[in-house]
Write an enzyme that holds these catalytic residues in place. Structure first.
Site, PDB file in Angstrom:
ATOM      1  N   LEU A   1     -16.916  10.528  -2.382  1.00 29.49           N
ATOM      2  CA  LEU A   1     -17.181  10.569  -0.945  1.00 29.49           C
ATOM      3  C   LEU A   1     -16.129   9.797  -0.156  1.00 29.49           C
ATOM      4  O   LEU A   1     -15.520   8.850  -0.663  1.00 29.49           O
ATOM      5  CB  LEU A   1     -18.557   9.965  -0.629  1.00 29.49           C
ATOM      6  CG  LEU A   1     -19.794  10.725  -1.108  1.00 29.49           C
ATOM      7  CD1 LEU A   1     -21.037   9.885  -0.883  1.00 29.49           C
ATOM      8  CD2 LEU A   1     -19.909  12.074  -0.415  1.00 29.49           C
TER       9      LEU A   1
ATOM     10  N   ASP B   1       0.816  -1.216   0.000  1.00 30.88           N
ATOM     11  CA  ASP B   1       0.000   0.000   0.000  1.00 30.88           C
ATOM     12  C   ASP B   1       0.850   1.266   0.000  1.00 30.88           C
ATOM     13  O   ASP B   1       0.475   2.274  -0.601  1.00 30.88           O
ATOM     14  CB  ASP B   1      -0.929  -0.001   1.216  1.00 30.88           C
ATOM     15  CG  ASP B   1      -1.996  -1.089   1.126  1.00 30.88           C
ATOM     16  OD1 ASP B   1      -2.622  -1.202   0.059  1.00 30.88           O
ATOM     17  OD2 ASP B   1      -2.200  -1.818   2.111  1.00 30.88           O
ATOM     18  N   GLY B   2       2.007   1.224   0.669  1.00 29.97           N
ATOM     19  CA  GLY B   2       2.875   2.394   0.692  1.00 29.97           C
ATOM     20  C   GLY B   2       3.422   2.743  -0.674  1.00 29.97           C
ATOM     21  O   GLY B   2       3.507   3.924  -1.048  1.00 29.97           O
TER      22      GLY B   2
ATOM     23  N   ASN C   1       0.702   4.209  -2.760  1.00 34.44           N
ATOM     24  CA  ASN C   1       0.490   5.586  -2.321  1.00 34.44           C
ATOM     25  C   ASN C   1       1.503   6.529  -2.956  1.00 34.44           C
ATOM     26  O   ASN C   1       1.148   7.589  -3.482  1.00 34.44           O
ATOM     27  CB  ASN C   1       0.571   5.662  -0.797  1.00 34.44           C
ATOM     28  CG  ASN C   1       0.440   7.074  -0.266  1.00 34.44           C
ATOM     29  OD1 ASN C   1       1.344   7.889  -0.416  1.00 34.44           O
ATOM     30  ND2 ASN C   1      -0.680   7.369   0.354  1.00 34.44           N
ATOM     31  N   GLU C   2       2.779   6.157  -2.902  1.00 34.00           N
ATOM     32  CA  GLU C   2       3.828   7.024  -3.454  1.00 34.00           C
ATOM     33  C   GLU C   2       3.642   7.255  -4.940  1.00 34.00           C
ATOM     34  O   GLU C   2       3.764   8.385  -5.437  1.00 34.00           O
ATOM     35  CB  GLU C   2       5.200   6.413  -3.189  1.00 34.00           C
ATOM     36  CG  GLU C   2       5.716   6.604  -1.782  1.00 34.00           C
ATOM     37  CD  GLU C   2       7.199   6.290  -1.684  1.00 34.00           C
ATOM     38  OE1 GLU C   2       8.001   7.003  -2.319  1.00 34.00           O
ATOM     39  OE2 GLU C   2       7.547   5.318  -0.997  1.00 34.00           O
TER      40      GLU C   2
ATOM     41  N   GLU D   1       1.744   5.182   6.058  1.00 32.75           N
ATOM     42  CA  GLU D   1       2.638   6.249   6.496  1.00 32.75           C
ATOM     43  C   GLU D   1       2.002   7.024   7.650  1.00 32.75           C
ATOM     44  O   GLU D   1       0.890   7.543   7.509  1.00 32.75           O
ATOM     45  CB  GLU D   1       2.947   7.204   5.338  1.00 32.75           C
ATOM     46  CG  GLU D   1       3.801   6.593   4.244  1.00 32.75           C
ATOM     47  CD  GLU D   1       5.181   6.194   4.744  1.00 32.75           C
ATOM     48  OE1 GLU D   1       5.781   6.962   5.529  1.00 32.75           O
ATOM     49  OE2 GLU D   1       5.656   5.108   4.369  1.00 32.75           O
TER      50      GLU D   1
END
Length: 299
Positions: free
Chosen positions: A220, A67-68, A71-72, A271
């Site tokens: 949302l 997931d990190g 994200n980056e 994070e």
């Protein structure tokens, strides 16, 4: 086979010794696909590689990691300006892979890689915290966040998501709920929060469905609060069905403001971010992502 535009795989450095991945890439290259590979070793590498991807003219930037890493890469993509911004592809290689799992990315590397290159690119939302930090999946706060941020890396590597449970049980006597106030569109709550989940996606912490009604293209954010004055009784209450559980508060809004009298920590796709005031807002249709046709998080 049909020709596909080139792609660039941004691979987390922890996955460089993944032999099945190398074989999958080699096989697709032999079938005629152009796949560039770059490896990240420190923060900022992903953003530089996204810039390189645009210069190369690739159609897809694939995030290879957990997931990190997603994200980056996604954060770097939404900061791009102009036309022909690459789509995001996802290759789940992390410990938990919560976002990839919830959107239906195949576990098999070869299938996930093909989807990342050739799947339909769908516009999806992202979220932003205090006009700076972004997340694509979820922001989680409370004692669960402290557990995930404090769990030793060696334990996570050995046991995966089970490591969070073990570490949480070891820390049970030192954990306290967070007192805070949360506002949103037609929403206001104040009290002691055991766990706070603000989701663009649905699950976090290795498969926990914190925001089961979340969709990634509805504009949302979904909010779920597990309340309680004491950790253990509140944890036991979470085993009840949602309809019978007085300790669950839910809401939906395009933004949420959170205030606390003390520092609290949110985990944004892995994070940590600490503070006393948070403004979290949705960024509608912020980027395009290659997803399976039966993705359960699309409206």
């Amino acid at each position: 086979m049909a020709e596909f535009p080139a792609s660039l795989l941004i691979l987390n450095g922890k996955s460089t010794d993944n032999l099945p991945l190398r074989e999958a890439i080699m096989l697709l290259r032999e079938e005629g696909m152009t796949i560039h590979v770059r490896v990240t070793w420190e923060k900022g590498d992903a953003a530089r590689y996204v810039e390189e991807a645009r210069k190369l003219g690739v159609a897809t930037v694939i995030a290879g990691g957990g997931d990190g890493t997603i994200n980056e890469v996604s954060t770097a993509l939404i900061q791009c300006e102009g036309d022909d911004i690459p789509a995001l592809g996802i290759l789940p290689l992390g410990t938990a892979n919560d976002f990839a799992t919830s959107v239906g990315i195949p576990e098999a590397l070869d299938k996930a890689l093909k989807l990342a290159i050739a799947g339909d690119a769908i516009a999806i939302d992202m979220a932003q915290v205090n006009k700076q930090t972004c997340f694509i999946n979820m922001a989680t706060g409370g004692f669960g966040t402290r557990i995930t941020t404090e769990t030793p890396e060696k334990l996570k590597a050995a046991l995966g998501s089970v490591s969070y449970i073990i570490h949480g049980l070891m820390r049970m006597d030192t954990l306290q709920p967070d007192r805070c106030e949360i506002r949103g569109e037609n929403f206001h709550w104040q009290g002691d929060a055991l766990v706070i989940g603000i989701g663009n996606g649905r699950q976090a912490g290795g498969g926990q469905q914190l925001c089961p009604n979340a969709l990634i293209n509805d504009g949302l954010l979904q909010l779920r609060i597990f309340t309680g004055d004491e950790i253990l009784p509140a944890l036991v209450s979470t085993l009840k069905s949602d309809e019978d559980n007085p300790n669950i508060i839910e809401g939906a809004s395009s933004w949420f403001d959170i205030q606390a009298p003390h520092d609290i920590t949110f985990n944004l796709d892995g994070e940590p971010l600490s503070g006393q005031n948070f403004h979290i807002e949705i960024l509608p249709a912020a980027l395009r992502c290659r997803l399976p046709p039966d993705c359960p998080l699309l409206r």
